[in-house]
Motif scaffolding. Sequence first.
Motif, PDB file in Angstrom:
ATOM      1  N   LYS A 442       0.780  -1.252  -0.195  1.00 55.92           N
ATOM      2  CA  LYS A 442      -0.233  -0.091   0.209  1.00 55.92           C
ATOM      3  C   LYS A 442       1.032   0.968   0.174  1.00 55.92           C
ATOM      4  O   LYS A 442       2.208   1.194   0.421  1.00 55.92           O
ATOM      5  CB  LYS A 442      -0.993   0.055   1.288  1.00 55.92           C
ATOM      6  CG  LYS A 442      -1.980  -0.581   0.868  1.00 55.92           C
ATOM      7  CD  LYS A 442      -2.816  -1.171   2.262  1.00 55.92           C
ATOM      8  CE  LYS A 442      -3.882  -1.868   2.370  1.00 55.92           C
ATOM      9  NZ  LYS A 442      -4.722  -2.295   3.679  1.00 55.92           N
ATOM     10  N   GLN A 523      -6.612  16.907  -0.425  1.00 52.71           N
ATOM     11  CA  GLN A 523      -7.030  15.069  -0.855  1.00 52.71           C
ATOM     12  C   GLN A 523      -5.584  14.486  -1.695  1.00 52.71           C
ATOM     13  O   GLN A 523      -5.508  13.764  -2.169  1.00 52.71           O
ATOM     14  CB  GLN A 523      -7.601  14.975  -0.949  1.00 52.71           C
ATOM     15  CG  GLN A 523      -8.793  13.659  -0.585  1.00 52.71           C
ATOM     16  CD  GLN A 523     -10.174  13.702  -0.582  1.00 52.71           C
ATOM     17  OE1 GLN A 523     -10.675  14.360  -0.677  1.00 52.71           O
ATOM     18  NE2 GLN A 523     -10.210  12.628  -0.638  1.00 52.71           N
ATOM     19  N   THR A 553      -4.774  10.628  -4.975  1.00 54.78           N
ATOM     20  CA  THR A 553      -5.347  10.927  -3.660  1.00 54.78           C
ATOM     21  C   THR A 553      -5.497   9.758  -2.757  1.00 54.78           C
ATOM     22  O   THR A 553      -6.075   8.873  -2.608  1.00 54.78           O
ATOM     23  CB  THR A 553      -6.989  10.996  -4.964  1.00 54.78           C
ATOM     24  OG1 THR A 553      -6.542  11.295  -5.931  1.00 54.78           O
ATOM     25  CG2 THR A 553      -8.076  11.157  -4.443  1.00 54.78           C
ATOM     26  N   THR A 554      -5.977  10.891  -1.840  1.00 54.60           N
ATOM     27  CA  THR A 554      -5.666   9.703  -0.319  1.00 54.60           C
ATOM     28  C   THR A 554      -7.555  10.157  -0.179  1.00 54.60           C
ATOM     29  O   THR A 554      -8.361  10.327  -0.176  1.00 54.60           O
ATOM     30  CB  THR A 554      -4.889  10.267   0.854  1.00 54.60           C
ATOM     31  OG1 THR A 554      -6.028  11.896   0.610  1.00 54.60           O
ATOM     32  CG2 THR A 554      -3.817  11.058  -0.094  1.00 54.60           C
ATOM     33  N   VAL A 555      -7.299   8.902   0.484  1.00 53.29           N
ATOM     34  CA  VAL A 555      -9.233   8.359   1.435  1.00 53.29           C
ATOM     35  C   VAL A 555      -9.844   9.915   2.281  1.00 53.29           C
ATOM     36  O   VAL A 555     -11.070   9.327   1.793  1.00 53.29           O
ATOM     37  CB  VAL A 555      -9.012   7.186   2.330  1.00 53.29           C
ATOM     38  CG1 VAL A 555      -8.994   7.046   3.483  1.00 53.29           C
ATOM     39  CG2 VAL A 555     -10.687   7.093   2.216  1.00 53.29           C
ATOM     40  N   TYR A 556      -8.921  10.132   2.315  1.00 52.41           N
ATOM     41  CA  TYR A 556      -9.389  11.007   3.395  1.00 52.41           C
ATOM     42  C   TYR A 556      -8.111  12.958   3.417  1.00 52.41           C
ATOM     43  O   TYR A 556      -7.397  12.299   3.018  1.00 52.41           O
ATOM     44  CB  TYR A 556      -9.353  11.222   5.268  1.00 52.41           C
ATOM     45  CG  TYR A 556     -10.669  10.406   5.828  1.00 52.41           C
ATOM     46  CD1 TYR A 556     -11.226  10.546   5.324  1.00 52.41           C
ATOM     47  CD2 TYR A 556     -10.088   9.013   5.969  1.00 52.41           C
ATOM     48  CE1 TYR A 556     -12.652   8.802   5.604  1.00 52.41           C
ATOM     49  CE2 TYR A 556     -10.402   7.893   6.261  1.00 52.41           C
ATOM     50  CZ  TYR A 556     -12.552   8.008   6.158  1.00 52.41           C
ATOM     51  OH  TYR A 556     -12.670   6.407   6.406  1.00 52.41           O
ATOM     52  N   GLU A 566      -3.773   6.468   3.509  1.00 58.82           N
ATOM     53  CA  GLU A 566      -3.722   5.493   2.096  1.00 58.82           C
ATOM     54  C   GLU A 566      -4.084   6.791   1.477  1.00 58.82           C
ATOM     55  O   GLU A 566      -5.200   7.128   1.127  1.00 58.82           O
ATOM     56  CB  GLU A 566      -4.346   4.113   2.465  1.00 58.82           C
ATOM     57  CG  GLU A 566      -4.029   3.261   1.050  1.00 58.82           C
ATOM     58  CD  GLU A 566      -4.772   2.001   0.994  1.00 58.82           C
ATOM     59  OE1 GLU A 566      -4.457   1.595   0.197  1.00 58.82           O
ATOM     60  OE2 GLU A 566      -5.703   1.648   2.274  1.00 58.82           O
ATOM     61  N   THR A 568      -5.686   5.691  -2.282  1.00 56.03           N
ATOM     62  CA  THR A 568      -6.160   4.970  -2.706  1.00 56.03           C
ATOM     63  C   THR A 568      -6.819   5.272  -4.016  1.00 56.03           C
ATOM     64  O   THR A 568      -7.011   4.097  -4.648  1.00 56.03           O
ATOM     65  CB  THR A 568      -8.064   5.268  -2.469  1.00 56.03           C
ATOM     66  OG1 THR A 568      -8.637   6.628  -1.918  1.00 56.03           O
ATOM     67  CG2 THR A 568      -7.648   4.372  -0.881  1.00 56.03           C
ATOM     68  N   ASP A 569      -6.426   5.899  -4.742  1.00 55.92           N
ATOM     69  CA  ASP A 569      -6.453   5.983  -5.925  1.00 55.92           C
ATOM     70  C   ASP A 569      -5.222   6.659  -6.895  1.00 55.92           C
ATOM     71  O   ASP A 569      -4.242   8.000  -6.030  1.00 55.92           O
ATOM     72  CB  ASP A 569      -7.754   7.149  -6.512  1.00 55.92           C
ATOM     73  CG  ASP A 569      -8.422   7.513  -8.007  1.00 55.92           C
ATOM     74  OD1 ASP A 569      -7.232   6.880  -8.629  1.00 55.92           O
ATOM     75  OD2 ASP A 569      -8.245   8.504  -7.953  1.00 55.92           O
TER      76      ASP A 569
END
Length: 921
Positions: A442, A523, A553-556, A566, A568-569
């Motif tokens: 990750k 983000q 692009t982070t989850v938050y 993390e 995620t994109d």
Amino acid sequence: MILLPLFPCGIVVLLVMRMSRVVACMTAILSQMDDHHYATYIETFTGTTDLVDFLMESFLLFKDLIGKHVYPSDWMAMIMVQNRVFLRAINTYADTMNQKFLTNDDFEVQLWNNYFHLAVAFITQESLQLQHFSPTKRNKILVKYGDMRRLIGFAIRDIWYKLGSHKICFIPGMVGPILEMTLIPEEELRRATIPIFFDMISCEHTQFGNFHKFENEIILKLDHEVEGGGGDERYMQLLETILLDCAAEKSTLKPQVQHFVCLVKGLLTRLLDYRTVMSDDSRNNRMSCTVNLLNFYKDINREGMYIRYLYKLRDLHLEGENYTEAAYTLLLHSRLLKWSDDMCSPQFEFHGSQTQRQLKETLYDTIIDYFDKGKMWEEAITLCKELAEQYENEIFDYELLSKRLEKQAKFYENIMKILRPKPDYFAVGYYGQGYPPFLRNKVFIHRGKEYERREDFQNQLMSQFPSSVRLNTTTMPGEDIKNSPLQYIQCFTVQPVLEIPPRLKNKPVPDQIINFYKSNYVQRFHYSRPVRKGPVDPNNEFASMWIERTTFTTVYKLPGILRWFEATDIKHTTLSPLENAIETMESTNEKILTMINQYQADWSLPINPLSMLLNGIVDPAVMGGFAKYEKAFFTDEYTQQHSEDRDKLLRLKDLIAWQIPLLGGGISLHGKRVTDDLRPFHERMEECFKQLKKKVEKEYGVRELPDLDERKSTRPRSMLRSFRQSIISISSLQGSECGTPTKSHADRDIPESPNSWSSTLPRSSGSVSVSIDEESVVTVGDAEVKLRKSKKKKKRSSMIFITEERERTSTLDCKRLSKKQEFRSDTNLSEPNNENVPLTHANSRSLPAITGLSLSVAGGAEEVDAAKAKRDSKTMSASGTSDRTADRRSKGVINLLFKSKSSRSEDPKPSDPAKDSGNHF
């Protein structure tokens, strides 16, 4: 048998003696008893009540002695003898209960409950956990005494199934004890006792149509048991396999059991990760696992457990002085509360009876203090406003309101006066099967601390994983590394992508405010890597300089409840050399604007940074930028081969042209600040700028900024409009090289002006009336700005007029672009190239817009009727009462942008370009 009447009723007297001796005597007596002795003694109880009391007190006594550790832990022989004697007595009493107290009429719930708790206490006692002993000691115990855990575990299983309809009486009370028993790492015991869970599920489902009580209880108890050391990967596998196999025979229960198994498996995975890292030195890993758990409990709507882990995370943040993250963590708890007088149960450190309002107010005070320590005053102000609303309109406590407003005012002052260093952001990839599941393969974006360098951050990261291998590349690793049993770490710096809040868009925002959003509430993050494609020109690297850009692009958004989230994109894009040049020019213009703002706001700043920036651009010996771009892109060969880049070429030219007035403003400011010993340096820089300006204006036209030298204001300089908002934005139409008044080279062929036209752009407040005729005079409220006049009357480069079809429309809808969108954001480059630019695109893509003003544009040819032109001009300049009020309010703002003139000249003289070029500011 003399001591038997004293057992257990007379045990209180015997406890006066030494405990171990009494227990030794009792154990010796019980060991001499056979089945006949037990049966004879039980028959002495003539009444059912006396027998029930005897059995219950016996169970309580055994349970107490097992937990008291009567003998030292190394007296293994005495402990095992006692356990063997107690086990025989417990099984004998269980047979008695089966004979006398199992029918519906004689069933004693409390008696059976005591038995189950005693049996579980016996099976889970520390002295019987053979897995903790050495192999030699374990083998000796097994040979002499056997595994007593199996014996009593099987007895519990058999008795449970004999309860019949009475099982529902022990749900959910016995869920925790049975779970504790099944967690013992003994394969056969687990296989024998885990099916009890499915029997509990079936009983509750038969009684109520669901098994919510069982599910809630096992989730609650599982958290405590696993955190205490119980459970492992094998237990999770057995639990899943056994429950699903049992449910396969009952179709009505199968979907619900599958969902339950998935839920428990997800919880066990997170709990095992959490337990693993709690003993590590890595506070970051503990935080990550804590967040995984609290998010899980939030998803399954277990509020109590969710809040429990919120405070665990808060404590971890305070240990590391992460006050901002601690504030965001507590904020999650406050959002569960309402501004009401309903009572709430005490939560952890908040003892006593409190209403939700009181608890929420207490939380807000703590959170505001944390935000203050973390220099997140914007968030603190938001909470202060919410509290002020309660004090003013709900509880009417004006004294508290005044204190809150004073604190809020201090936060506003801090924003404008206190320097807040921008943290760096780092992308960290954990690759390889050697990492725990919550990190494995990750990528995370980490928010660095103030002044934290990448080298320091990376060294700290490597210290947490000393056996890991550092990857020195920034490209994504292949499957061989991801599937490797080793640990690999990848770390590099990424740039946050600015996202301006909607309330600040198209408004004159000071740099102190906008700078905050450059590194907060972000983000998306970019990492750009230059690559070479095609033939390489050794004399011009720009022609083959492509950019490979990775967007994370982070989850938050960051900051948040963690200093990392993390990614995620992850997307990969490529920028052409021309797009790279455009982005570089935008960045350079942004640097000039920012530095001008800084030096205008603070005259105590040293002059050296401004000197280096300006000289690096205007001095041909060190610049080389314009020439490189011209050789690479502004050639007939490039235009023919890349016809689709026409708009991008125009944009690059526009940016180059706009850099000249920006440089002029910077040099003018530099001349006022330069010391005598640096005066020769400044004069040389001015000479270089004159040559550069002459060349650029000849090739790409003239861009002019309003004169700001004489702006007057009673407000502090820190509150003045941002300089970047002071540039006039005039309509950019299809086919125009730029959307601003320009002076093109005299030899250019420019179409003649058609008939007069007018359009109105709606703005927020104020009014700007712009009339463009042969002499190009712009009227702004009470002020006028004279635009440069073309050398040829009939050749106009300041406008490309709209078609007759657009002439018939009454309103031109224009999208305003803020300075940040123009000079900082790279979204224009990533969007597909639109060959047909709509006529309603009214602003130059490279020119910052003035906001807060209404812009009316009128242009006419010589044939336009004078009366009509005069009437139209009056119409566009007129406003109603409310408009006049707004205009008066904006008068001070307009004076910051333009020099006031008492009246408009009837026959103005053509302005001198050379003279005007020195008055950009």
